[in-house]
Design an enzyme around this catalytic site. Structure first.
Site, PDB file in Angstrom:
ATOM      1  N   GLY A  38     -21.529 -50.177 -24.923  1.00 43.07           N
ATOM      2  CA  GLY A  38     -20.340 -49.938 -24.303  1.00 43.07           C
ATOM      3  C   GLY A  38     -20.155 -48.460 -23.954  1.00 43.07           C
ATOM      4  O   GLY A  38     -20.777 -47.641 -24.601  1.00 43.07           O
ATOM      5  N   ASN A  39     -19.107 -47.945 -23.350  1.00 40.67           N
ATOM      6  CA  ASN A  39     -18.683 -46.735 -22.866  1.00 40.67           C
ATOM      7  C   ASN A  39     -17.400 -46.615 -22.624  1.00 40.67           C
ATOM      8  O   ASN A  39     -16.903 -47.520 -21.722  1.00 40.67           O
ATOM      9  CB  ASN A  39     -19.634 -46.098 -22.123  1.00 40.67           C
ATOM     10  CG  ASN A  39     -20.426 -47.002 -21.044  1.00 40.67           C
ATOM     11  OD1 ASN A  39     -19.679 -47.626 -20.172  1.00 40.67           O
ATOM     12  ND2 ASN A  39     -21.599 -47.469 -21.437  1.00 40.67           N
ATOM     13  N   SER A  83     -23.001 -41.224 -20.669  1.00 43.57           N
ATOM     14  CA  SER A  83     -23.328 -42.507 -20.780  1.00 43.57           C
ATOM     15  C   SER A  83     -24.442 -42.865 -19.304  1.00 43.57           C
ATOM     16  O   SER A  83     -24.410 -42.499 -18.509  1.00 43.57           O
ATOM     17  CB  SER A  83     -22.029 -43.300 -20.693  1.00 43.57           C
ATOM     18  OG  SER A  83     -22.384 -44.819 -20.178  1.00 43.57           O
ATOM     19  N   SER A  84     -25.093 -43.819 -19.793  1.00 44.70           N
ATOM     20  CA  SER A  84     -26.097 -44.365 -18.814  1.00 44.70           C
ATOM     21  C   SER A  84     -25.449 -45.247 -17.700  1.00 44.70           C
ATOM     22  O   SER A  84     -25.847 -45.283 -16.728  1.00 44.70           O
ATOM     23  CB  SER A  84     -27.265 -45.344 -19.456  1.00 44.70           C
ATOM     24  OG  SER A  84     -26.615 -46.362 -20.053  1.00 44.70           O
ATOM     25  N   GLU A  85     -24.014 -45.495 -17.984  1.00 42.48           N
ATOM     26  CA  GLU A  85     -23.305 -46.241 -17.048  1.00 42.48           C
ATOM     27  C   GLU A  85     -22.401 -45.173 -16.197  1.00 42.48           C
ATOM     28  O   GLU A  85     -21.137 -45.742 -15.717  1.00 42.48           O
ATOM     29  CB  GLU A  85     -22.488 -47.170 -17.545  1.00 42.48           C
ATOM     30  CG  GLU A  85     -23.088 -48.313 -18.361  1.00 42.48           C
ATOM     31  CD  GLU A  85     -23.877 -49.330 -17.308  1.00 42.48           C
ATOM     32  OE1 GLU A  85     -24.067 -49.078 -16.120  1.00 42.48           O
ATOM     33  OE2 GLU A  85     -24.674 -50.370 -17.933  1.00 42.48           O
ATOM     34  N   HIS A 104     -16.017 -49.974 -20.613  1.00 36.82           N
ATOM     35  CA  HIS A 104     -17.112 -50.960 -20.262  1.00 36.82           C
ATOM     36  C   HIS A 104     -17.460 -51.515 -21.877  1.00 36.82           C
ATOM     37  O   HIS A 104     -17.732 -50.842 -22.651  1.00 36.82           O
ATOM     38  CB  HIS A 104     -18.427 -50.547 -19.559  1.00 36.82           C
ATOM     39  CG  HIS A 104     -19.687 -51.334 -19.948  1.00 36.82           C
ATOM     40  ND1 HIS A 104     -19.426 -52.670 -19.556  1.00 36.82           N
ATOM     41  CD2 HIS A 104     -20.684 -50.963 -20.449  1.00 36.82           C
ATOM     42  CE1 HIS A 104     -20.613 -53.029 -19.982  1.00 36.82           C
ATOM     43  NE2 HIS A 104     -21.678 -52.143 -20.484  1.00 36.82           N
ATOM     44  N   HIS A 106     -18.667 -55.278 -24.320  1.00 34.96           N
ATOM     45  CA  HIS A 106     -19.544 -56.645 -24.411  1.00 34.96           C
ATOM     46  C   HIS A 106     -18.811 -57.582 -25.341  1.00 34.96           C
ATOM     47  O   HIS A 106     -19.392 -58.074 -26.170  1.00 34.96           O
ATOM     48  CB  HIS A 106     -20.788 -56.383 -24.794  1.00 34.96           C
ATOM     49  CG  HIS A 106     -21.772 -55.426 -24.143  1.00 34.96           C
ATOM     50  ND1 HIS A 106     -22.815 -54.831 -24.678  1.00 34.96           N
ATOM     51  CD2 HIS A 106     -21.577 -54.703 -22.823  1.00 34.96           C
ATOM     52  CE1 HIS A 106     -23.399 -54.035 -23.658  1.00 34.96           C
ATOM     53  NE2 HIS A 106     -22.664 -53.898 -22.757  1.00 34.96           N
ATOM     54  N   HIS A 167     -24.045 -59.263 -18.420  1.00 41.49           N
ATOM     55  CA  HIS A 167     -23.971 -58.231 -19.217  1.00 41.49           C
ATOM     56  C   HIS A 167     -22.423 -58.016 -19.970  1.00 41.49           C
ATOM     57  O   HIS A 167     -22.563 -58.042 -21.054  1.00 41.49           O
ATOM     58  CB  HIS A 167     -23.967 -56.989 -17.955  1.00 41.49           C
ATOM     59  CG  HIS A 167     -24.192 -55.767 -18.479  1.00 41.49           C
ATOM     60  ND1 HIS A 167     -24.660 -54.551 -17.581  1.00 41.49           N
ATOM     61  CD2 HIS A 167     -23.807 -55.148 -19.583  1.00 41.49           C
ATOM     62  CE1 HIS A 167     -24.577 -53.613 -18.384  1.00 41.49           C
ATOM     63  NE2 HIS A 167     -23.921 -53.935 -19.655  1.00 41.49           N
TER      64      HIS A 167
HETATM   65  P1  13P Z   1     -24.683 -46.124 -23.100  1.00 37.77           P
HETATM   66  O1  13P Z   1     -24.964 -45.892 -24.516  1.00 37.77           O
HETATM   67  O2  13P Z   1     -25.694 -45.242 -22.383  1.00 37.77           O
HETATM   68  O3  13P Z   1     -23.033 -45.660 -22.782  1.00 37.77           O
HETATM   69  O4  13P Z   1     -25.035 -47.436 -22.830  1.00 37.77           O
HETATM   70  C1  13P Z   1     -24.410 -48.555 -23.349  1.00 37.77           C
HETATM   71  C2  13P Z   1     -24.155 -49.676 -22.380  1.00 37.77           C
HETATM   72  O5  13P Z   1     -23.140 -50.452 -22.943  1.00 37.77           O
HETATM   73  C3  13P Z   1     -24.804 -49.816 -21.369  1.00 37.77           C
HETATM   74  O6  13P Z   1     -24.354 -51.074 -20.458  1.00 37.77           O
END
Ligand code: 13P
Length: 229
Positions: A38-39, A83-85, A104, A106, A167
């Site tokens: 998450g982010n 974050s990767s998002e 974001h 889950h 996702h």
């Molecule tokens: P990050 O830790 O890079 O934010 O990614 C977590 C994530 O849930 C990617 O969808």
């Protein structure tokens, strides 16, 4: 930029960082994510965005771990990796200028709908008031990709939540805390609908009520979002 503007800018950064951190830790404490998944992000009045760092545990996270990026995704402050998002968050802000916070996560029940690629119906009145209507599922795109960001921002429409196929969930709000509230409302609704389907055939909120409450959502969004945070 004079000293007064710089001081105001820095106060705005600190305030948004405080809310992003509080929201990220609450998201974790509420069980909407496991581990570092998450982010969370928030918009700053100077046109930058504060994001949680990639792959860092929430309990130990501090405001100094957060990363500020500009609208193009370039890091303007902070030591770690955003974050990767990042693309997903920036796409939501780009598409919806009134949005001040993005979450974001889950969550268990909402993610079941995302995997089954089923809309979460607005079967509870509060969903329409806080989300604007049903929670639709956007097409699958690879995690962290620009394509995912664009698809999510488009599929949100003028609502506060959308599911990402296989996702999880993305929610938006007037600020990060408001986006987290939307995520909690969606997860609660997904759980209720899942259970109601086991009990029998769920009923629907009357169409006229849904229409009126969607009007309430639009009015709140138009009149109170987009203020300075
Ligand atoms: P990050 O830790 O890079 O934010 O990614 C977590 C994530 O849930 C990617 O969808």
């Amino acid at each position: 930029m004079n000293a007064q503007d710089r001081a105001a800018g820095s106060r705005a950064h600190q305030e948004v960082a405080r809310v992003v951190l509080e929201t990220a830790q609450a998201m974790y404490a509420k069980g909407l994510v496991e581990g570092t998944a998450g982010n969370v992000s928030g918009r700053v009045v100077d046109g930058t965005f504060c994001l949680t760092p990639s792959s860092l545990g929430y309990e130990a996270m501090q405001t100094s771990d957060l990363v500020f990026v500009d609208a193009g995704g370039g890091v303007v402050a902070g030591e770690g990796h955003p974050s990767s998002e990042k693309s997903l968050h920036l796409a939501c802000y780009r598409q919806w200028s009134e949005v001040g916070g993005v979450v974001h996560c889950h969550p268990l029940y909402a993610s079941m709908f995302a995997v089954a690629r089923q809309t979460i119906p607005a079967a509870i009145e509060e969903v329409v008031i806080y989300i604007g209507g049903d929670v639709e599922v956007c097409d699958y795109h690879l995690t962290g990709s620009d394509e995912l960001g664009e698809a999510v921002a488009a599929a949100l429409g003028r609502r506060s939540a959308v599911l990402m196929a296989n996702h999880g969930l993305v929610t938006v709000g007037r600020d990060p805390a408001d986006a987290l509230h939307a995520a909690l409302v969606v997860e609660r609704t997904a759980h209720i609908v899942w259970g109601a389907r086991l009990l029998g055939t769920p009923g629907s909120v009357p169409a006229k009520v849904n229409q009126d409450f969607a009007g309430v959502y639009r009015w709140v969004r138009e009149s109170s979002w987009g203020g300075e945070t």
